[in-house]
Design an enzyme around this catalytic site. Structure first.
Site, PDB file in Angstrom:
ATOM      1  N   SER A  88      71.053  51.597  69.150  1.00 37.93           N
ATOM      2  CA  SER A  88      70.859  50.039  68.844  1.00 37.93           C
ATOM      3  C   SER A  88      69.550  49.723  68.385  1.00 37.93           C
ATOM      4  O   SER A  88      69.325  50.458  67.367  1.00 37.93           O
ATOM      5  CB  SER A  88      70.967  49.446  70.060  1.00 37.93           C
ATOM      6  OG  SER A  88      71.112  47.993  69.936  1.00 37.93           O
ATOM      7  N   ASP A 146      81.731  48.383  66.666  1.00 40.20           N
ATOM      8  CA  ASP A 146      80.664  48.097  66.843  1.00 40.20           C
ATOM      9  C   ASP A 146      80.482  46.448  66.562  1.00 40.20           C
ATOM     10  O   ASP A 146      80.634  46.168  65.375  1.00 40.20           O
ATOM     11  CB  ASP A 146      79.288  48.660  66.347  1.00 40.20           C
ATOM     12  CG  ASP A 146      78.057  48.191  66.958  1.00 40.20           C
ATOM     13  OD1 ASP A 146      77.820  47.011  67.125  1.00 40.20           O
ATOM     14  OD2 ASP A 146      77.100  49.222  67.021  1.00 40.20           O
ATOM     15  N   HIS A 171      79.602  49.035  70.782  1.00 41.67           N
ATOM     16  CA  HIS A 171      78.329  49.414  70.605  1.00 41.67           C
ATOM     17  C   HIS A 171      77.671  50.427  71.527  1.00 41.67           C
ATOM     18  O   HIS A 171      77.431  50.320  72.740  1.00 41.67           O
ATOM     19  CB  HIS A 171      77.565  47.933  70.732  1.00 41.67           C
ATOM     20  CG  HIS A 171      75.716  47.859  70.354  1.00 41.67           C
ATOM     21  ND1 HIS A 171      75.413  48.083  69.195  1.00 41.67           N
ATOM     22  CD2 HIS A 171      74.854  47.768  71.139  1.00 41.67           C
ATOM     23  CE1 HIS A 171      74.414  48.252  69.181  1.00 41.67           C
ATOM     24  NE2 HIS A 171      73.750  47.868  70.244  1.00 41.67           N
TER      25      HIS A 171
END
Length: 586
Positions: free
Chosen positions: A214, A457, A494
């Site tokens: 991330s 994602d 994610h």
């Protein structure tokens, strides 16, 4: 990063110290240039005790060591495995009082240093807007079975120069805190950490690695571009390397959802009425119906993402409601509002400023609503409004939903690139790699980079990461696979989760590539069903074997079923070109 007795030895780590001088580029026998091979790390033992280390590191510039204690074996554990005895060193760097907001800032950190060290350093990039010193373990992926600390790395974690306790995104009012968050904390911490390691073991790290997912993936790609001489291996998960644009695109999406919400869109629950859980499952099922078998087996995963985008039509393949909404269809108004989110956020005149999102089987997963309906109101508002915009917005701090739902996208896009007398670097300058496609210095010295990204994602688009990889290809004049590999994880959201085989070790293959020249091919990933030591993934369909495995293929290849063998086993799949390998839309 840190040196023991002779602190002055490593104020900067030379090429010779990294093993480069001994491994120049050579020819491959046919006159072509070949990249240098870096030497393998060699282990060492801690010199003295953890409690003595603070005194030995007392001379580190602009650094205060606040503690150095022994962590007994088994205090930390991963997947049932005890982490070996190690030192936990805490400290802070560059403490100062801001002339802008009057708050005290510092770059706080912790390092975990194994008593039995493998000779390697791992710099852990953390997620979100940082602001916390999370345990320095170097963990990756869904339900990890291993991490850097367990493998014997010395690991560093930091808060990137601010604390969330000071008001969350409010640190963006201080220009230096913005820069530290963007890239300067990494540049400050790296030489310190290498000196501290040298202080602990009598030598600097033989090999250094940087990684995170991330925002940690963004940190990794920024470090690869800005600090190509400081690390030998870079491991980026779901890299939001254009994070300001991704955050603005998420606000763009919230504004689209708000036009068809049936309850108050200024609340996450109200915004979600625009695209309910049942409706998202309907879309995911439509994707599977059209695309699942493109890889040779109908198994609940879409391996050939590229082919799927060619044959799937959101307008045609998702049922249109003939009347009231009941979860099994979308109204024409919903389709008109939602389609632009998948095709990519645009300005008022239709110019796309962020990548689209592929249709994939993970659209119905439980992790989707947080990023789609909570994040734009509660997270992206503060990030865009206070950390990224010039000038910052006070409304973003006091009323995030009002800020996001009323935001002028075009004006804000300009403000992400703006500077003024106080904020002398724009968000697009301090948050992103200076030239994402130019990693020539990294490549020439024999360093490697691996990237992985979930196809489902919902906040950082895998399509954006694919475009980055194709940029590397253009920059290198061919295939960048001699130093860079990208792995897409079908179904994964994610960083982890979703109906996916999301449990995989990327760090081991990266080390083998950097230090032994073994380039990674496919990487076997596992589902996390009942009994998984790393933790069960509640998103797995009941029809899957709990121990399903799949090969994660280096982009642009995809996994295809061989036509025989156990469909649940990676051994029955192989990496092949997409059925639609044609032109990509960047």
């Amino acid at each position: 990063m840190k040196r023991s007795t002779p602190l002055g030895l490593a104020s900067s780590i030379t090429a010779a110290a990294l093993g480069l001088a001994a491994f120049p580029a050579v020819a491959d026998g046919q006159g072509r240039s070949r990249l240098p091979q870096l030497a393998a790390a060699t282990p060492a033992a801690l010199a003295g005790t953890c409690e003595e280390l603070a005194a030995r590191a007392a001379g580190l510039p602009n650094t205060v060591i606040t503690g150095s204690t022994t962590v007994p074996a088994g205090t930390l554990a991963l997947a049932g495995q005890p982490v070996a005895e190690h030192c936990r060193v805490t400290g802070k760097m560059n403490e100062r009082v801001s002339p802008v907001d009057g708050k005290t800032y510092a770059i706080a950190f912790e390092m975990r240093l194994p008593l039995s060290w493998n000779g390697r350093f791992f710099h852990q990039g953390n997620g979100g807007i940082d602001g916390n010193v999370v345990p320095a373990t170097g963990s990756f992926g869904g339900g990890p079975l291993t991490h850097a600390l367990l493998q014997g790395f010395a690991v560093l974690s930091s808060d990137a120069g601010h604390t969330l306790a000071q008001g969350g995104p409010a640190f963006g009012l201080d220009p230096q805190a913005r820069l530290d968050y963007g890239y300067q904390a990494v540049g400050t911490l790296t030489p310190m950490a290498k000196k501290l390691i040298a202080a602990a073991y009598g030598k600097a790290p033989d090999r250094s690695y940087f990684g995170g997912c991330s925002n940690g993936g963004r940190h990794t790609l920024v470090a690869a571009a800005r600090y190509p001489n400081d690390y030998d291996g870079y491991l980026a998960g779901a890299p939001g390397y254009r994070l300001p644009l991704a955050a603005l695109a998420n606000i763009f999406g919230a504004q689209r959802y708000a036009t068809v919400a049936t309850a108050d869109p200024s609340t996450p629950a109200g915004l979600e009425t625009a695209f309910t859980a049942a409706e998202r499952r309907t879309v995911a099922n439509a994707v599977l119906a059209r695309c699942d078998a493109l890889d040779g087996a109908a198994d609940g995963l879409v391996q050939d993402t590229r082919a799927c985008q060619k044959v799937f039509s959101f307008t045609r393949d998702v049922p249109t409601c003939p009347g009231a909404r009941d979860g099994s269809c979308l109204t024409p108004a919903q389709k008109a509002a939602i389609a632009p989110i998948f095709s990519g956020a645009t300005t008022a005149n239709g110019e796309r400023f962020y990548a689209g999102f592929p249709f994939d089987s993970g659209l119905g997963a439980g992790g989707i609503p947080f990023w789609e309906f909570t994040a734009p109101l509660a997270l992206d508002s503060g990030a865009v409004g206070v950390i990224f915009k010039v000038p910052p917005s006070t409304l973003a701090l006091s009323n995030g939903p009002a800020f996001s739902l009323g935001l002028d996208i075009d004006a804000t896009l300009a403000e992400l690139r703006a500077t003024n007398a106080t904020f002398t670097e724009s968000a697009m300058a301090f948050m992103t790699p200076p030239n994402p496609s130019d990693l020539s210095t990294l490549r020439r010295r024999g360093a490697k980079i691996m990237v992985y990204h979930g196809v489902s994602d919902p906040i950082f688009s895998v399509s954006d990461t694919e475009a980055w990889y194709r940029g590397l290809a253009r920059e290198t004049g061919g295939d960048p696979e001699d130093f860079a590999r990208l792995y897409r994880v079908p179904g994964m959201g994610h960083c982890s989760g979703g109906p996916a085989t999301d449990q995989a070790d990327f760090l081991g293959p990266l080390v083998a590539w950097v230090e032994q020249g073994r380039a990674p091919g496919s990487i076997v990933a596992s589902a996390r069903g009942a009994g998984n030591a790393g933790g069960v993934n509640a998103e797995l369909p009941a029809s899957w074997a709990p121990t399903r495995t799949r090969p994660l293929c280096p982009y642009p290849s995809v996994a295809r079923y061989k036509g025989h063998g156990d469909v649940e086993s990676a051994a029955s799949w192989r990496c092949r070109p997409s059925r639609h390998p044609g032109r990509h839309d960047d």
